[in-house]
Design a protein around this motif. Structure first.
Motif, PDB file in Angstrom:
ATOM      1  N   VAL A 239     -19.376   9.232 -98.753  1.00 34.39           N
ATOM      2  CA  VAL A 239     -18.790  10.458 -98.209  1.00 34.39           C
ATOM      3  C   VAL A 239     -17.724  10.957 -99.169  1.00 34.39           C
ATOM      4  N   VAL A 240     -17.871  12.205 -99.585  1.00 30.10           N
ATOM      5  CA  VAL A 240     -16.911  12.808-100.505  1.00 30.10           C
ATOM      6  C   VAL A 240     -16.536  14.190 -99.987  1.00 30.10           C
ATOM      7  N   ALA A 241     -15.478  14.741-100.540  1.00 32.83           N
ATOM      8  CA  ALA A 241     -15.084  16.099-100.174  1.00 32.83           C
ATOM      9  C   ALA A 241     -16.076  17.081-100.771  1.00 32.83           C
ATOM     10  N   GLY A 242     -16.426  18.103-100.005  1.00 30.29           N
ATOM     11  CA  GLY A 242     -17.367  19.092-100.495  1.00 30.29           C
ATOM     12  C   GLY A 242     -18.181  19.681 -99.358  1.00 30.29           C
ATOM     13  N   SER A 243     -18.927  20.710 -99.676  1.00 30.78           N
ATOM     14  CA  SER A 243     -19.710  21.431 -98.679  1.00 30.78           C
ATOM     15  C   SER A 243     -21.193  21.091 -98.831  1.00 30.78           C
ATOM     16  N   ASP A 244     -21.841  20.771 -97.708  1.00 31.54           N
ATOM     17  CA  ASP A 244     -23.274  20.487 -97.744  1.00 31.54           C
ATOM     18  C   ASP A 244     -24.058  21.320 -96.738  1.00 31.54           C
ATOM     19  N   GLY A 245     -23.383  22.286 -96.110  1.00 31.81           N
ATOM     20  CA  GLY A 245     -24.067  23.140 -95.154  1.00 31.81           C
ATOM     21  C   GLY A 245     -24.161  22.544 -93.763  1.00 31.81           C
ATOM     22  N   ILE A 246     -23.620  21.341 -93.576  1.00 30.60           N
ATOM     23  CA  ILE A 246     -23.601  20.711 -92.259  1.00 30.60           C
ATOM     24  C   ILE A 246     -22.141  20.675 -91.801  1.00 30.60           C
ATOM     25  N   PHE A 247     -21.856  21.322 -90.705  1.00 30.00           N
ATOM     26  CA  PHE A 247     -20.470  21.510 -90.282  1.00 30.00           C
ATOM     27  C   PHE A 247     -19.991  20.340 -89.426  1.00 30.00           C
ATOM     28  N   GLU A 248     -18.672  20.164 -89.406  1.00 29.64           N
ATOM     29  CA  GLU A 248     -18.090  18.990 -88.762  1.00 29.64           C
ATOM     30  C   GLU A 248     -17.283  19.356 -87.521  1.00 29.64           C
ATOM     31  N   THR A 249     -17.014  18.327 -86.736  1.00 27.92           N
ATOM     32  CA  THR A 249     -16.119  18.466 -85.596  1.00 27.92           C
ATOM     33  C   THR A 249     -15.310  17.178 -85.477  1.00 27.92           C
ATOM     34  N   ASN A 250     -14.272  17.212 -84.652  1.00 28.24           N
ATOM     35  CA  ASN A 250     -13.345  16.099 -84.529  1.00 28.24           C
ATOM     36  C   ASN A 250     -13.474  15.460 -83.143  1.00 28.24           C
ATOM     37  N   LEU A 251     -13.750  14.178 -83.117  1.00 27.82           N
ATOM     38  CA  LEU A 251     -13.807  13.465 -81.845  1.00 27.82           C
ATOM     39  C   LEU A 251     -12.410  13.189 -81.274  1.00 27.82           C
ATOM     40  N   TYR A 252     -11.398  13.344 -82.124  1.00 27.13           N
ATOM     41  CA  TYR A 252     -10.025  13.041 -81.676  1.00 27.13           C
ATOM     42  C   TYR A 252      -9.044  13.915 -82.454  1.00 27.13           C
ATOM     43  N   PRO A 253      -8.009  14.437 -81.837  1.00 31.13           N
ATOM     44  CA  PRO A 253      -7.817  14.446 -80.383  1.00 31.13           C
ATOM     45  C   PRO A 253      -8.564  15.609 -79.747  1.00 31.13           C
ATOM     46  N   LEU A 357     -17.666  10.622 -90.741  1.00 33.43           N
ATOM     47  CA  LEU A 357     -17.254  11.023 -92.089  1.00 33.43           C
ATOM     48  C   LEU A 357     -15.832  10.606 -92.449  1.00 33.43           C
ATOM     49  N   ASP A 358     -14.960  10.580 -91.482  1.00 32.71           N
ATOM     50  CA  ASP A 358     -13.564  10.265 -91.797  1.00 32.71           C
ATOM     51  C   ASP A 358     -12.879   9.743 -90.537  1.00 32.71           C
ATOM     52  N   VAL A 359     -11.991   8.766 -90.713  1.00 32.11           N
ATOM     53  CA  VAL A 359     -11.283   8.176 -89.577  1.00 32.11           C
ATOM     54  C   VAL A 359      -9.815   7.979 -89.961  1.00 32.11           C
ATOM     55  N   LYS A 360      -8.918   8.475 -89.097  1.00 34.32           N
ATOM     56  CA  LYS A 360      -7.475   8.224 -89.259  1.00 34.32           C
ATOM     57  C   LYS A 360      -6.860   8.191 -87.863  1.00 34.32           C
ATOM     58  N   LEU A 361      -6.405   7.037 -87.447  1.00 31.76           N
ATOM     59  CA  LEU A 361      -5.865   6.884 -86.092  1.00 31.76           C
ATOM     60  C   LEU A 361      -4.426   6.374 -86.103  1.00 31.76           C
ATOM     61  N   THR A 362      -3.754   6.514 -87.232  1.00 31.27           N
ATOM     62  CA  THR A 362      -2.339   6.150 -87.322  1.00 31.27           C
ATOM     63  C   THR A 362      -1.539   7.362 -87.774  1.00 31.27           C
ATOM     64  N   GLY A 363      -0.220   7.277 -87.633  1.00 31.98           N
ATOM     65  CA  GLY A 363       0.631   8.385 -88.061  1.00 31.98           C
ATOM     66  C   GLY A 363       0.801   9.411 -86.960  1.00 31.98           C
ATOM     67  N   LYS A 364       1.096  10.637 -87.369  1.00 34.79           N
ATOM     68  CA  LYS A 364       1.336  11.708 -86.419  1.00 34.79           C
ATOM     69  C   LYS A 364       0.063  12.042 -85.632  1.00 34.79           C
ATOM     70  N   LYS A 365       0.262  12.442 -84.413  1.00 30.71           N
ATOM     71  CA  LYS A 365      -0.870  12.782 -83.558  1.00 30.71           C
ATOM     72  C   LYS A 365      -1.701  13.911 -84.155  1.00 30.71           C
ATOM     73  N   SER A 366      -1.021  14.853 -84.773  1.00 37.03           N
ATOM     74  CA  SER A 366      -1.725  16.012 -85.346  1.00 37.03           C
ATOM     75  C   SER A 366      -2.630  15.616 -86.516  1.00 37.03           C
ATOM     76  N   GLN A 367      -2.370  14.418 -87.093  1.00 34.68           N
ATOM     77  CA  GLN A 367      -3.171  13.978 -88.239  1.00 34.68           C
ATOM     78  C   GLN A 367      -4.284  12.998 -87.848  1.00 34.68           C
ATOM     79  N   LYS A 368      -4.279  12.574 -86.600  1.00 34.82           N
ATOM     80  CA  LYS A 368      -5.312  11.627 -86.174  1.00 34.82           C
ATOM     81  C   LYS A 368      -6.660  12.339 -86.060  1.00 34.82           C
ATOM     82  N   ARG A 369      -7.684  11.637 -86.466  1.00 37.01           N
ATOM     83  CA  ARG A 369      -9.001  12.281 -86.471  1.00 37.01           C
ATOM     84  C   ARG A 369     -10.122  11.247 -86.540  1.00 37.01           C
ATOM     85  N   VAL A 370     -11.227  11.640 -85.977  1.00 40.87           N
ATOM     86  CA  VAL A 370     -12.509  10.952 -86.170  1.00 40.87           C
ATOM     87  C   VAL A 370     -13.508  12.071 -86.431  1.00 40.87           C
ATOM     88  N   ILE A 371     -13.745  12.353 -87.702  1.00 37.41           N
ATOM     89  CA  ILE A 371     -14.568  13.490 -88.088  1.00 37.41           C
ATOM     90  C   ILE A 371     -16.042  13.074 -88.111  1.00 37.41           C
TER      91      ILE A 371
END
Length: 403
Positions: A239-253, A357-371
């Motif tokens: 998984v790398v940064a870039g566009s592949d025509g498949i769009f993402e969403t965030n499971l959290y928050p 694609l990406d997971v971050k569950l520490t730090g500020k709430k606004s930065q937490k994500r499960v993409i």
């Protein structure tokens, strides 16, 4: 009492009794018994006729048996070719969001790769591109042709005729008057997107690759429609940064409407711990989880499944989620949540395939994500919805023969 024997004779001969022979007399002639030699000739003709008839029947039987075996071999080869072609559709769909116009050729190549390993008679018949059709197979209406972007079924016609692969030569053309036989068969293999739920694993060693994390229907539909962001892509298996025509969403928050709950659901015991969630994320839903759930993991007559909520996504499962980056899993999609925290209830309306694609569950709430992004997934143990009511766009059954 007359003990005279009758002897066969030729025309003009006179037959005598044993007594006459002993006296050397011809005074007591008996009637000649004609036809013994003629009977021998008739039996010979009949024997020849029966032998020819028997040989012809044997020849017909052998040729018919050979035809039957060849038909079975042809059917076997067509079945295998259709399944291989259908798996090629899944492989191409898993690699790209859009299926190219070269898909029919790729499907034909995949079908022939398998067909080439199967003999029918003395040759290995191959399918032509014209004999490969892409379509859909609906549980209610059956087979229909479909364009490349919607294809999830393959119909293969495999033949041996004068135009393709040559007719099947027979052994006894001199006796039966038929030198060859035309053969033709059709097979359909399909993947179903009509998902009614999941069967319980038959053994303790098998699981269902479902994440205990639910995503709201609105966010899912936005990602499928391409109205979200496209910041990640797969490149060389990473998984790398870039566009592949498949769009993402965030499971959290996600604001589920249930305070204290961030989208985790109990597929199993209602008191699922962090350890239970971690195990399910890594290994899937187990047979014991199905038992502990206490009800089938299937939609009801209204197309809904109600699951209890958990306390939410926490940092306690970040490592397990991070280990799945780049991999695909199945997530429940919900429309509403009632209650709060452990007392919340999610209304699940479908299951879909995603890639993490990406997971971050520490730090500020606004930065937490499960993409995650929509990804075509083949699920094990799927119960097909034969009514056609519940459809998934990115979750399919394994390939199966349907005709």
């Amino acid at each position: 009492m007359d003990f005279r024997y009758k002897f066969p004779c030729l025309p003009g001969d006179t037959a005598m009794t044993n007594e006459d022979k002993a006296r050397g007399s011809l005074d007591s002639p008996v009637k000649c018994v004609p036809g013994k030699h003629l009977h021998r000739g008739a039996a010979a003709v009949l024997g020849v006729f029966l032998m020819v008839t028997l040989a012809t029947l044997m020849a017909i039987t052998i040729d018919l048996g050979y035809i039957h075996v060849a038909e079975t071999e042809l059917r076997r080869s067509a079945d295998a070719a259709a399944m291989a072609g259908c798996w090629e559709i899944f492989a191409q769909r898993a690699e790209s969001a859009e299926l190219g116009n070269n898909l029919p050729l790729l499907v034909a190549d995949a079908a022939n790769h398998v067909a080439a390993n199967n003999h029918v008679g003395e040759i290995t018949p191959l399918v032509t591109q014209a004999d490969v059709e892409l379509g859909k197979y609906d549980p209610v209406t059956g087979w229909s042709l479909a364009n490349v972007s919607e294809a999830q079924a393959v119909r293969i016609t495999l033949r041996r005729d004068n135009g393709t692969n040559s007719e099947l030569p027979l052994f006894y053309a001199a006796l039966t008057g038929r030198e060859s036989q035309e053969l033709k068969t059709t097979a359909i293999a399909a993947m179903f997107s009509s998902v009614a739920g999941f069967f319980e694993p038959p053994t303790v060693h098998e699981t269902r690759g479902i994440l205990p994390l639910a995503l709201d229907l609105e966010s899912w539909e936005a990602a499928v429609a391409g109205s979200t962001v496209d910041d990640y892509m797969m490149k060389n298996g990473e998984v790398v940064a870039g566009s592949d025509g498949i769009f993402e969403t965030n499971l959290y928050p996600k604001d589920t409407g249930a305070p204290g709950n961030r989208g985790t659901v109990d597929i199993g015991d209602s008191n699922n711990s962090t350890n239970d969630l971690a195990r399910q994320i890594l290994h899937g839903i187990s047979r014991q989880d199905f038992v502990d759930l206490g009800k089938p993991l299937v939609f009801d007559e209204h197309g809904e499944l109600h699951l209890n909520g958990d306390t939410g996504i926490s940092a306690g499962i970040k490592d397990e989620l991070a280990s799945l980056i780049g991999k695909t899993r199945i997530v429940p999609i919900f429309t509403e949540v009632s209650g709060q925290g452990n007392n919340s209830v999610f209304t699940i309306v479908k299951f879909e395939g995603v890639r993490i694609l990406d997971v971050k569950l520490t730090g500020k709430k606004s930065q937490k994500r499960v993409i995650v992004q929509p990804a075509t997934v083949v699920g094990r143990g799927i119960k097909v919805d034969w009514s056609g009511q519940n459809h998934s766009s990115h979750l399919l059954t394994p390939v199966m023969l349907v005709e």
